[in-house]
Write an enzyme that holds these catalytic residues in place. Structure first.
Site, PDB file in Angstrom:
ATOM      1  N   HIS A  26       1.423  -8.651  12.581  1.00 26.68           N
ATOM      2  CA  HIS A  26       0.093  -8.047  12.385  1.00 26.68           C
ATOM      3  C   HIS A  26      -0.965  -8.854  13.150  1.00 26.68           C
ATOM      4  O   HIS A  26      -1.831  -8.285  13.816  1.00 26.68           O
ATOM      5  CB  HIS A  26      -0.321  -8.082  10.904  1.00 26.68           C
ATOM      6  CG  HIS A  26       0.510  -7.246   9.968  1.00 26.68           C
ATOM      7  ND1 HIS A  26       1.020  -7.742   8.797  1.00 26.68           N
ATOM      8  CD2 HIS A  26       0.889  -5.941  10.027  1.00 26.68           C
ATOM      9  CE1 HIS A  26       1.677  -6.771   8.156  1.00 26.68           C
ATOM     10  NE2 HIS A  26       1.621  -5.677   8.880  1.00 26.68           N
ATOM     11  N   LYS A  50       1.621   1.543  -5.674  1.00 28.81           N
ATOM     12  CA  LYS A  50       2.566   0.472  -5.349  1.00 28.81           C
ATOM     13  C   LYS A  50       2.329  -0.735  -6.241  1.00 28.81           C
ATOM     14  O   LYS A  50       1.223  -0.942  -6.729  1.00 28.81           O
ATOM     15  CB  LYS A  50       2.380   0.045  -3.892  1.00 28.81           C
ATOM     16  CG  LYS A  50       3.095   0.927  -2.894  1.00 28.81           C
ATOM     17  CD  LYS A  50       3.095   0.203  -1.545  1.00 28.81           C
ATOM     18  CE  LYS A  50       3.655   1.058  -0.429  1.00 28.81           C
ATOM     19  NZ  LYS A  50       3.444   0.434   0.879  1.00 28.81           N
ATOM     20  N   ARG A  99       7.243  -1.543  16.395  1.00 33.10           N
ATOM     21  CA  ARG A  99       8.177  -2.650  16.628  1.00 33.10           C
ATOM     22  C   ARG A  99       9.461  -2.175  17.277  1.00 33.10           C
ATOM     23  O   ARG A  99       9.981  -2.783  18.180  1.00 33.10           O
ATOM     24  CB  ARG A  99       8.518  -3.334  15.295  1.00 33.10           C
ATOM     25  CG  ARG A  99       7.355  -4.076  14.693  1.00 33.10           C
ATOM     26  CD  ARG A  99       7.597  -4.389  13.261  1.00 33.10           C
ATOM     27  NE  ARG A  99       7.732  -3.167  12.486  1.00 33.10           N
ATOM     28  CZ  ARG A  99       7.723  -3.109  11.169  1.00 33.10           C
ATOM     29  NH1 ARG A  99       7.614  -4.213  10.463  1.00 33.10           N
ATOM     30  NH2 ARG A  99       7.836  -1.948  10.539  1.00 33.10           N
ATOM     31  N   SER A 137       6.591  -7.082   6.281  1.00 28.61           N
ATOM     32  CA  SER A 137       6.105  -7.716   5.050  1.00 28.61           C
ATOM     33  C   SER A 137       7.217  -7.713   3.995  1.00 28.61           C
ATOM     34  O   SER A 137       7.381  -8.667   3.245  1.00 28.61           O
ATOM     35  CB  SER A 137       4.890  -6.962   4.521  1.00 28.61           C
ATOM     36  OG  SER A 137       3.849  -7.021   5.452  1.00 28.61           O
TER      37      SER A 137
HETATM   38  O1  PNS Z   1       1.247  -0.801   6.193  1.00 29.10           O
HETATM   39  P1  PNS Z   1       1.660   0.596   5.890  1.00 29.10           P
HETATM   40  O2  PNS Z   1       2.070   0.720   4.435  1.00 29.10           O
HETATM   41  O3  PNS Z   1       2.690   1.114   6.864  1.00 29.10           O
HETATM   42  O4  PNS Z   1       0.345   1.529   6.104  1.00 29.10           O
HETATM   43  C1  PNS Z   1       0.392   2.919   5.843  1.00 29.10           C
HETATM   44  C2  PNS Z   1      -1.033   3.516   5.896  1.00 29.10           C
HETATM   45  C3  PNS Z   1      -1.977   2.747   5.021  1.00 29.10           C
HETATM   46  C4  PNS Z   1      -1.543   3.483   7.327  1.00 29.10           C
HETATM   47  C5  PNS Z   1      -0.932   5.010   5.419  1.00 29.10           C
HETATM   48  O5  PNS Z   1      -0.239   5.069   4.207  1.00 29.10           O
HETATM   49  C6  PNS Z   1      -2.279   5.684   5.239  1.00 29.10           C
HETATM   50  O6  PNS Z   1      -2.967   5.938   6.189  1.00 29.10           O
HETATM   51  N1  PNS Z   1      -2.662   5.957   3.971  1.00 29.10           N
HETATM   52  C7  PNS Z   1      -3.926   6.556   3.632  1.00 29.10           C
HETATM   53  C8  PNS Z   1      -3.771   7.984   3.106  1.00 29.10           C
HETATM   54  C9  PNS Z   1      -3.668   8.958   4.238  1.00 29.10           C
HETATM   55  O7  PNS Z   1      -4.553   9.139   5.045  1.00 29.10           O
HETATM   56  N2  PNS Z   1      -2.486   9.613   4.322  1.00 29.10           N
HETATM   57  C10 PNS Z   1      -2.157  10.548   5.365  1.00 29.10           C
HETATM   58  C11 PNS Z   1      -1.689   9.790   6.609  1.00 29.10           C
HETATM   59  S1  PNS Z   1      -0.925  10.902   7.703  1.00 29.10           S
END
Ligand code: PNS
Length: 166
Positions: A26, A50, A99, A137
């Site tokens: 990150h 979560k 990645r 993570s």
């Molecule tokens: O670190 P992560 O868990 O891969 O991040 C995922 C994240 C936070 C980018 C994704 O879950 C997100 O954007 N959540 C917000 C809700 C939302 O907009 N959902 C639709 C995305 S297509």
């Protein structure tokens, strides 16, 4: 429909994620983003479903400490739809790290869904340095909890905080 290119305004990118905890992959992406955009906002998702290891408050505090010397990196939290947050922050770009091929399917779905939700926002994928391409993570938490070394894979502050947690 393709919109006209925008007049030059400050380029603001949002780098969203869970960051539980933030790791050096990150950090690498954020440093690259900080060189590419006028401002990069690390946006930590407040996800009530979560069960995180670090609270959102702890994750914000850690990320702010890690980037305290980089003035164009901001750390914030968001909930709800990412595209709505991007718009509220007057940003134009969502940054996501890629990645390996295994990341691609989920990232592709998210990028296209976000594009459908708001076609003015672009998703930009960035690769971390090769040495970080296997870190996640989830693996960091698992390896550390089982007594493995994570030195060099996370910022020193995260290593300290992991020791306090486990
Ligand atoms: O670190 P992560 O868990 O891969 O991040 C995922 C994240 C936070 C980018 C994704 O879950 C997100 O954007 N959540 C917000 C809700 C939302 O907009 N959902 C639709 C995305 S297509």
């Amino acid at each position: 429909m393709i919109n006209k290119p925008r007049e030059h305004t400050k380029s603001i990118a949002i780098y969203p994620g869970s960051f539980d905890p933030i790791h050096n992959g990150h950090v690498d992406i954020i440093m690259r983003g900080a060189r590419l955009f006028d401002r990069i906002i690390v946006a930590i998702l407040v996800n009530l479903e979560k069960a995180p290891l670090f609270t959102v408050g702890e994750r914000v505090e850690i990320a702010r400490a890690v980037f305290k010397t980089l003035p164009n990196v901001e750390v914030d939290t968001f909930d709800g739809l990412l595209v709505d947050y991007v718009e509220r922050r007057h940003a134009q770009v969502i940054v996501r790290g890629l990645r390996a091929v295994s990341d691609f399917e989920f990232e592709f779905q998210m990028a296209l869904m976000n594009q459908r939700l708001n076609s003015n926002i672009e998703t930009v994928f960035m690769m971390p340095a090769e040495k970080y391409t296997y870190i996640s993570s989830r693996l960091i938490k698992e390896v550390f909890a089982l007594g493995g070394r994570v030195h060099g894979l996370v910022p020193d502050l995260v290593e300290q905080r992991l020791r306090q947690k486990v």
